[in-house]
Design a protein around this motif. Structure first.
Motif, PDB file in Angstrom:
ATOM      1  N   VAL A 131       0.832  -1.208   0.000  1.00 33.07           N
ATOM      2  CA  VAL A 131       0.000   0.000   0.000  1.00 33.07           C
ATOM      3  C   VAL A 131       0.863   1.253   0.000  1.00 33.07           C
ATOM      4  CG1 VAL A 131      -1.731   1.286   1.278  1.00 33.07           C
ATOM      5  CG2 VAL A 131      -1.882  -1.194   1.145  1.00 33.07           C
ATOM      6  N   TYR A 132       1.724   1.384   0.992  1.00 30.13           N
ATOM      7  CA  TYR A 132       2.582   2.563   1.063  1.00 30.13           C
ATOM      8  C   TYR A 132       3.701   2.514   0.022  1.00 30.13           C
ATOM      9  CZ  TYR A 132       0.168   3.691   5.350  1.00 30.13           C
ATOM     10  OH  TYR A 132      -0.784   4.003   6.269  1.00 30.13           O
ATOM     11  N   GLY A 133       4.033   1.327  -0.455  1.00 26.86           N
ATOM     12  CA  GLY A 133       5.046   1.209  -1.498  1.00 26.86           C
ATOM     13  C   GLY A 133       4.604   1.832  -2.803  1.00 26.86           C
ATOM     14  N   ALA A 134       3.317   1.683  -3.135  1.00 21.72           N
ATOM     15  CA  ALA A 134       2.797   2.304  -4.356  1.00 21.72           C
ATOM     16  C   ALA A 134       2.837   3.828  -4.247  1.00 21.72           C
ATOM     17  CB  ALA A 134       1.381   1.826  -4.623  1.00 21.72           C
ATOM     18  N   ILE A 135       2.487   4.330  -3.079  1.00 21.41           N
ATOM     19  CA  ILE A 135       2.505   5.784  -2.875  1.00 21.41           C
ATOM     20  C   ILE A 135       3.944   6.297  -2.846  1.00 21.41           C
ATOM     21  CG2 ILE A 135       1.904   7.622  -1.256  1.00 21.41           C
ATOM     22  CD1 ILE A 135      -0.419   5.732  -0.355  1.00 21.41           C
ATOM     23  N   GLY A 136       4.804   5.608  -2.099  1.00 16.53           N
ATOM     24  CA  GLY A 136       6.203   6.019  -2.014  1.00 16.53           C
ATOM     25  C   GLY A 136       6.938   5.881  -3.338  1.00 16.53           C
ATOM     26  N   GLY A 137       6.643   4.812  -4.081  1.00 21.01           N
ATOM     27  CA  GLY A 137       7.279   4.629  -5.386  1.00 21.01           C
ATOM     28  C   GLY A 137       6.887   5.714  -6.370  1.00 21.01           C
ATOM     29  N   THR A 138       5.610   6.102  -6.349  1.00 20.70           N
ATOM     30  CA  THR A 138       5.160   7.186  -7.216  1.00 20.70           C
ATOM     31  C   THR A 138       5.817   8.505  -6.823  1.00 20.70           C
ATOM     32  OG1 THR A 138       3.043   6.059  -7.489  1.00 20.70           O
ATOM     33  CG2 THR A 138       3.120   8.381  -8.079  1.00 20.70           C
ATOM     34  N   GLY A 139       5.941   8.745  -5.532  1.00 19.80           N
ATOM     35  CA  GLY A 139       6.608   9.955  -5.076  1.00 19.80           C
ATOM     36  C   GLY A 139       8.076   9.990  -5.455  1.00 19.80           C
ATOM     37  N   LEU A 140       8.747   8.868  -5.331  1.00 19.07           N
ATOM     38  CA  LEU A 140      10.161   8.812  -5.721  1.00 19.07           C
ATOM     39  C   LEU A 140      10.326   8.998  -7.226  1.00 19.07           C
ATOM     40  CD1 LEU A 140      11.465   5.924  -3.460  1.00 19.07           C
ATOM     41  CD2 LEU A 140      11.991   8.358  -3.278  1.00 19.07           C
ATOM     42  N   LEU A 141       9.393   8.469  -8.008  1.00 17.00           N
ATOM     43  CA  LEU A 141       9.456   8.680  -9.450  1.00 17.00           C
ATOM     44  C   LEU A 141       9.241  10.148  -9.803  1.00 17.00           C
ATOM     45  CD1 LEU A 141       7.639   5.530 -10.815  1.00 17.00           C
ATOM     46  CD2 LEU A 141      10.054   6.100 -11.035  1.00 17.00           C
ATOM     47  N   MET A 142       8.352  10.818  -9.094  1.00 12.89           N
ATOM     48  CA  MET A 142       8.159  12.254  -9.332  1.00 12.89           C
ATOM     49  C   MET A 142       9.415  13.036  -8.961  1.00 12.89           C
ATOM     50  SD  MET A 142       4.209  13.112  -8.406  1.00 12.89           S
ATOM     51  CE  MET A 142       4.258  12.524  -6.737  1.00 12.89           C
ATOM     52  N   LEU A 143      10.064  12.641  -7.873  1.00 13.63           N
ATOM     53  CA  LEU A 143      11.313  13.283  -7.482  1.00 13.63           C
ATOM     54  C   LEU A 143      12.394  13.060  -8.543  1.00 13.63           C
ATOM     55  CD1 LEU A 143      12.914  14.778  -5.225  1.00 13.63           C
ATOM     56  CD2 LEU A 143      13.546  12.518  -4.401  1.00 13.63           C
ATOM     57  N   GLY A 144      12.484  11.837  -9.052  1.00 11.68           N
ATOM     58  CA  GLY A 144      13.457  11.546 -10.102  1.00 11.68           C
ATOM     59  C   GLY A 144      13.182  12.310 -11.377  1.00 11.68           C
ATOM     60  N   ALA A 145      11.909  12.458 -11.731  1.00 13.25           N
ATOM     61  CA  ALA A 145      11.551  13.210 -12.939  1.00 13.25           C
ATOM     62  C   ALA A 145      11.911  14.677 -12.774  1.00 13.25           C
ATOM     63  CB  ALA A 145      10.062  13.051 -13.231  1.00 13.25           C
ATOM     64  N   GLY A 146      11.618  15.236 -11.611  1.00 14.44           N
ATOM     65  CA  GLY A 146      11.951  16.642 -11.383  1.00 14.44           C
ATOM     66  C   GLY A 146      13.451  16.893 -11.368  1.00 14.44           C
ATOM     67  N   ALA A 147      14.184  15.995 -10.752  1.00 11.12           N
ATOM     68  CA  ALA A 147      15.643  16.155 -10.693  1.00 11.12           C
ATOM     69  C   ALA A 147      16.263  16.060 -12.077  1.00 11.12           C
ATOM     70  CB  ALA A 147      16.248  15.110  -9.766  1.00 11.12           C
ATOM     71  N   SER A 148      15.828  15.078 -12.890  1.00  8.81           N
ATOM     72  CA  SER A 148      16.416  14.986 -14.226  1.00  8.81           C
ATOM     73  C   SER A 148      15.982  16.135 -15.106  1.00  8.81           C
ATOM     74  CB  SER A 148      16.136  13.677 -14.916  1.00  8.81           C
ATOM     75  OG  SER A 148      15.061  13.052 -14.596  1.00  8.81           O
ATOM     76  N   PHE A 149      14.757  16.641 -14.914  1.00  9.74           N
ATOM     77  CA  PHE A 149      14.324  17.819 -15.664  1.00  9.74           C
ATOM     78  C   PHE A 149      15.229  19.005 -15.357  1.00  9.74           C
ATOM     79  CE2 PHE A 149      11.878  21.777 -15.611  1.00  9.74           C
ATOM     80  CZ  PHE A 149      11.489  21.847 -16.938  1.00  9.74           C
ATOM     81  N   LEU A 150      15.488  19.240 -14.080  1.00 10.47           N
ATOM     82  CA  LEU A 150      16.340  20.371 -13.712  1.00 10.47           C
ATOM     83  C   LEU A 150      17.767  20.205 -14.203  1.00 10.47           C
ATOM     84  CD1 LEU A 150      15.116  21.112 -10.095  1.00 10.47           C
ATOM     85  CD2 LEU A 150      14.779  22.509 -12.134  1.00 10.47           C
ATOM     86  N   VAL A 151      18.326  19.026 -14.037  1.00  5.18           N
ATOM     87  CA  VAL A 151      19.719  18.815 -14.440  1.00  5.18           C
ATOM     88  C   VAL A 151      19.887  18.950 -15.947  1.00  5.18           C
ATOM     89  CG1 VAL A 151      21.524  17.067 -14.610  1.00  5.18           C
ATOM     90  CG2 VAL A 151      20.373  17.443 -12.450  1.00  5.18           C
ATOM     91  N   LEU A 152      18.992  18.344 -16.713  1.00  2.62           N
ATOM     92  CA  LEU A 152      19.159  18.380 -18.162  1.00  2.62           C
ATOM     93  C   LEU A 152      18.802  19.723 -18.779  1.00  2.62           C
ATOM     94  CD1 LEU A 152      17.885  14.831 -19.119  1.00  2.62           C
ATOM     95  CD2 LEU A 152      20.225  15.677 -19.207  1.00  2.62           C
ATOM     96  N   ASN A 153      17.903  20.463 -18.171  1.00  2.00           N
ATOM     97  CA  ASN A 153      17.507  21.733 -18.763  1.00  2.00           C
ATOM     98  C   ASN A 153      18.310  22.923 -18.255  1.00  2.00           C
ATOM     99  OD1 ASN A 153      15.524  20.848 -20.558  1.00  2.00           O
ATOM    100  ND2 ASN A 153      14.108  20.555 -18.874  1.00  2.00           N
ATOM    101  N   LEU A 154      18.975  22.780 -17.126  1.00  3.05           N
ATOM    102  CA  LEU A 154      19.756  23.887 -16.609  1.00  3.05           C
ATOM    103  C   LEU A 154      21.246  23.748 -16.873  1.00  3.05           C
ATOM    104  CD1 LEU A 154      17.932  24.483 -13.200  1.00  3.05           C
ATOM    105  CD2 LEU A 154      17.639  25.712 -15.362  1.00  3.05           C
ATOM    106  N   THR A 155      21.659  22.668 -17.490  1.00  2.14           N
ATOM    107  CA  THR A 155      23.068  22.515 -17.886  1.00  2.14           C
ATOM    108  C   THR A 155      23.175  22.638 -19.389  1.00  2.14           C
ATOM    109  OG1 THR A 155      22.837  20.117 -18.019  1.00  2.14           O
ATOM    110  CG2 THR A 155      23.606  21.034 -15.938  1.00  2.14           C
ATOM    111  N   ARG A 156      24.316  22.988 -19.826  1.00  4.71           N
ATOM    112  CA  ARG A 156      24.527  23.130 -21.277  1.00  4.71           C
ATOM    113  C   ARG A 156      24.806  21.785 -21.899  1.00  4.71           C
ATOM    114  NH1 ARG A 156      26.693  28.601 -23.232  1.00  4.71           N
ATOM    115  NH2 ARG A 156      25.624  29.910 -21.753  1.00  4.71           N
ATOM    116  N   PRO A 157      24.383  21.599 -23.147  1.00  3.46           N
ATOM    117  CA  PRO A 157      24.634  20.304 -23.829  1.00  3.46           C
ATOM    118  C   PRO A 157      26.076  20.080 -24.180  1.00  3.46           C
ATOM    119  CG  PRO A 157      23.342  21.764 -25.229  1.00  3.46           C
ATOM    120  CD  PRO A 157      23.574  22.463 -23.935  1.00  3.46           C
TER     121      PRO A 157
END
Length: 83
Positions: free
Chosen positions: A57-83
Motif C-alpha cells: 500500500v505505502y510502497g505504491a505511494i512512495g514509489g510514485t513519489g520517488l518517481l516524481m522526485l526523479g523526474a523533477g531532478a532529471s528535468f532540472l539537471v538536463l535543462n539547466l546545464t549546457r549540452p
C-alpha cells in the motif's frame, strides 16, 4: 531499500530523458531504444524496491513519489546545464 528505490528512480528518468529527441545527443554510447527500455525497466525496479521497503500500500505511494522526485531532478539537471 529506500535508497535503492531513490537511485533507480533517478536513473530511470535520466535514461528516459536521454532517450528523448531533445537530449539524445548528450550521450552517444547507447542506442535510444535501449535507453528507453532500460528506463522503463528501472521504473519497474523502483516499484519493486518501494514495495519491499514499505509494503504494497505505502510502497505504491512512495514509489510514485520517488518517481516524481526523479523526474523533477532529471528535468532540472538536463535543462539547466549546457549540452
Amino acid at each position: 531499500m529506500i535508497l535503492i528505490a531513490l537511485l533507480t528512480a533517478l536513473a530511470a528518468f535520466a535514461l528516459l530523458a536521454l532517450a528523448s529527441d531533445r537530449h539524445r545527443d548528450r550521450w552517444r554510447g547507447v542506442d535510444r531504444q535501449w535507453r528507453r527500455r532500460g528506463g522503463w525497466a528501472l521504473v519497474v525496479a523502483t516499484f519493486v524496491a518501494a514495495f519491499a521497503a514499505w509494503g504494497p500500500v505505502y510502497g505504491a505511494i512512495g514509489g510514485t513519489g520517488l518517481l516524481m522526485l526523479g523526474a523533477g531532478a532529471s528535468f532540472l539537471v538536463l535543462n539547466l546545464t549546457r549540452p
